[in-house]
Design an enzyme around this catalytic site. Structure first.
Site, PDB file in Angstrom:
ATOM      1  N   ARG A  33      47.404  33.833  24.190  1.00  0.00           N
ATOM      2  CA  ARG A  33      47.011  32.447  25.096  1.00  0.00           C
ATOM      3  C   ARG A  33      48.419  32.327  25.571  1.00  0.00           C
ATOM      4  NH1 ARG A  33      47.876  28.061  22.848  1.00  0.00           N
ATOM      5  NH2 ARG A  33      46.640  28.343  20.721  1.00  0.00           N
TER       6      ARG A  33
ATOM      7  N   LYS B 110      38.149  35.325  44.615  1.00  0.00           N
ATOM      8  CA  LYS B 110      37.572  35.575  46.426  1.00  0.00           C
ATOM      9  C   LYS B 110      38.509  37.047  46.614  1.00  0.00           C
ATOM     10  CE  LYS B 110      35.193  31.872  45.376  1.00  0.00           C
ATOM     11  NZ  LYS B 110      35.388  30.368  45.513  1.00  0.00           N
TER      12      LYS B 110
ATOM     13  N   TYR C  91      37.022  22.692  48.760  1.00  0.00           N
ATOM     14  CA  TYR C  91      35.740  23.524  48.330  1.00  0.00           C
ATOM     15  C   TYR C  91      35.119  22.231  47.730  1.00  0.00           C
ATOM     16  CZ  TYR C  91      34.030  25.873  45.246  1.00  0.00           C
ATOM     17  OH  TYR C  91      33.251  26.781  43.740  1.00  0.00           O
TER      18      TYR C  91
ATOM     19  N   ASP D  90      45.695  24.812  48.052  1.00  0.00           N
ATOM     20  CA  ASP D  90      44.762  25.501  47.641  1.00  0.00           C
ATOM     21  C   ASP D  90      45.012  26.965  49.130  1.00  0.00           C
ATOM     22  OD1 ASP D  90      42.608  27.037  47.479  1.00  0.00           O
ATOM     23  OD2 ASP D  90      40.884  25.832  46.616  1.00  0.00           O
TER      24      ASP D  90
HETATM   25  C1  LIG Z   1      36.224  28.852  45.180  1.00  0.00           C
HETATM   26  C2  LIG Z   1      36.547  28.548  45.874  1.00  0.00           C
HETATM   27  C3  LIG Z   1      37.651  27.869  44.488  1.00  0.00           C
HETATM   28  C4  LIG Z   1      37.281  27.559  43.358  1.00  0.00           C
HETATM   29  O1  LIG Z   1      37.548  29.569  42.225  1.00  0.00           O
HETATM   30  P1  LIG Z   1      36.543  29.566  41.181  1.00  0.00           P
HETATM   31  O2  LIG Z   1      37.652  31.021  40.696  1.00  0.00           O
HETATM   32  O3  LIG Z   1      35.220  29.978  41.534  1.00  0.00           O
HETATM   33  O4  LIG Z   1      36.542  28.949  40.069  1.00  0.00           O
HETATM   34  C5  LIG Z   1      38.481  26.872  44.873  1.00  0.00           C
HETATM   35  N1  LIG Z   1      38.760  26.868  46.083  1.00  0.00           N
HETATM   36  C6  LIG Z   1      38.246  27.237  46.887  1.00  0.00           C
HETATM   37  C7  LIG Z   1      39.132  27.255  48.384  1.00  0.00           C
HETATM   38  C8  LIG Z   1      37.693  28.177  46.709  1.00  0.00           C
HETATM   39  O5  LIG Z   1      36.500  28.995  47.962  1.00  0.00           O
END
Ligand SMILES: *Cc1c(COP(=O)(O)O)cnc(C)c1O
Length: 385
Positions: free
Chosen positions: A47, A196, A99, A171
């Site tokens: 962890r 992604k 998001y 982000d």
């Molecule tokens: C998908 C996404 C998230 C969340 O991520 P997960 O891996 O699905 O938990 C956060 N911000 C953006 C811009 C995203 O496209």
């Protein structure tokens, strides 16, 4: 080291023990100590740290230009851990069309635990300034946003954050570190859903954060270990592998996206095409001052919920699915999928209409992608007549 080289040679991805060029999957929870507290290479318990995760964490820190990287079990785990830097009674200014899951975690998890949040259009600097309160501790933005592709000036956010002495969190999922490096523009923490583009193959759920300073790194390291939402070694390996081809994937996605934007703009059944390459002159100028590409996310309006439903039913290379950023092209209807957790009136305010269709452009042959959208749009027209 330039970006394309850093994607391959950044971080500690070569195994120091064997010289293995690819980081081995250290599928272990604990490590033998040579006497109490006498750790080899600092590993004690997975962890706290695991060598495969370290490979990924040092790699993302290098390519985002920060001091320390952190890998989490999902993008939402990464975002939630960053929000735990704040305390009950603190206030955050959050982009109004972030998001859907981010909106939900602010609204339904953290607000009920005493965190205050104000959602504002962060492309409007005056609105961000107006939203500042005595207890504001963080500005949280996405640029460009999802699915409306609004652009926020990261340097301007840094300036406001400096004036108010608050943290700036960006982000960077949509742009990826290949196209945009928020830390260079002043962000304190940059985060990613590595599910992604970074993973890139629709085979792993993961989140990453990079801290700008040692102190910010220490604060997050404490939370990562205390809260424990860490990424496992197998998934860390997959994200490292994905990152190695990020440059070639993003170049190809960018070129496919430009061709699709052109096609959609010339199609009469489409009323609105959203992509940073075709946004207002001002938004485009800001975007190009901070990013090196426009990315592979496009949204367009086909007029109604029925038409949108038909569109996603008719495409054969654009797979109907949530998520984005992978080798295969995906298609979705934000109002009924990724953004369904946002109340209908709020969606309407934001411009997430029922006829809005979002595509994540993949690596297929561009002619197949254009033909696929064309036949689906023709089918919609035939039903209308
Ligand atoms: C998908 C996404 C998230 C969340 O991520 P997960 O891996 O699905 O938990 C956060 N911000 C953006 C811009 C995203 O496209």
């Amino acid at each position: 080291m330039r970006t394309k080289t850093a994607l391959i040679h950044g971080g500690k991805t070569t195994d120091p023990l064997t010289g293995a060029v690819t980081p081995p999957i250290y599928q272990t929870s604990t490590y033998k100590q040579d006497g109490i507290g006498n750790l080899r290479e600092g590993y004690e318990y997975s962890r706290s740290a695991n060598p495969t995760r370290t490979a990924l964490e040092t790699l993302i820190a290098d390519i985002e230009g920060g001091v320390q990287g952190f890998a989490f079990g999902s993008g939402m785990a990464a975002i939630s851990t960053v929000l735990m830097l704040l305390k009950s009674g603190d206030h955050v200014i959050v982009g109004s069309d972030v998001y859907g899951g981010t909106y939900r975690v602010f609204n339904r998890v953290f607000q009920s635990r005493g965190l205050e949040a104000t959602f504002v259009d962060t492309s409007d600097e005056a609105a961000v300034r107006d939203a500042l309160q005595a207890n504001t501790k963080m500005i949280y933005v996405e640029t460009p946003t999802n699915p409306l592709l609004n652009v926020t000036d990261i340097r301007a956010m840094r300036q406001i954050a400096d004036e108010a002495d608050v943290l700036l969190v960006v982000d960077n999922t949509f742009m990826t570190p290949y196209f945009q490096n928020p830390i260079d523009l002043g962000a304190d923490y940059v985060l990613h859903s590595a599910t992604k583009y970074l993973g890139g193959h629709s085979d792993v759920v993961a989140g990453l954060v990079v801290a700008r300073t040692e102190e910010q790194g220490e604060a997050l390291a404490f939370l990562q270990n205390s809260v424990g939402a860490v990424l496992g070694p197998q998934d860390s390996f997959l994200v490292v592998r994905g990152i190695k081809t990020l440059a070639v994937r993003m170049e190809e996605i960018e070129s496919n996206a430009r061709a699709l934007v052109e096609f959609l703009q010339s199609n009469e059944s489409v009323s609105r095409v959203l992509h940073p390459s075709v946004s207002s002159e001002e938004a485009k100028r800001i975007h190009l001052s901070q990013a090196r590409g426009f990315g592979g996310m496009i949204a367009f309006d086909v007029g109604s919920a029925e038409a949108a439903e038909m569109m996603v039913a008719k495409t054969k290379y654009f797979t109907l699915a949530e998520s984005l950023g992978a080798v295969e092209s995906l298609i979705s209807v934000p109002a009924r999928m990724t953004h369904a957790s946002i109340p209908a009136e709020r969606r309407a305010e934001l411009g997430i209409t029922d006829g809005l269709v979002r595509i994540s452009v993949g690596l297929e042959d561009i002619d197949d992608l254009i033909e696929d959208l064309a036949q689906a749009l023709t089918a919609i027209e035939q039903v209308k007549q």
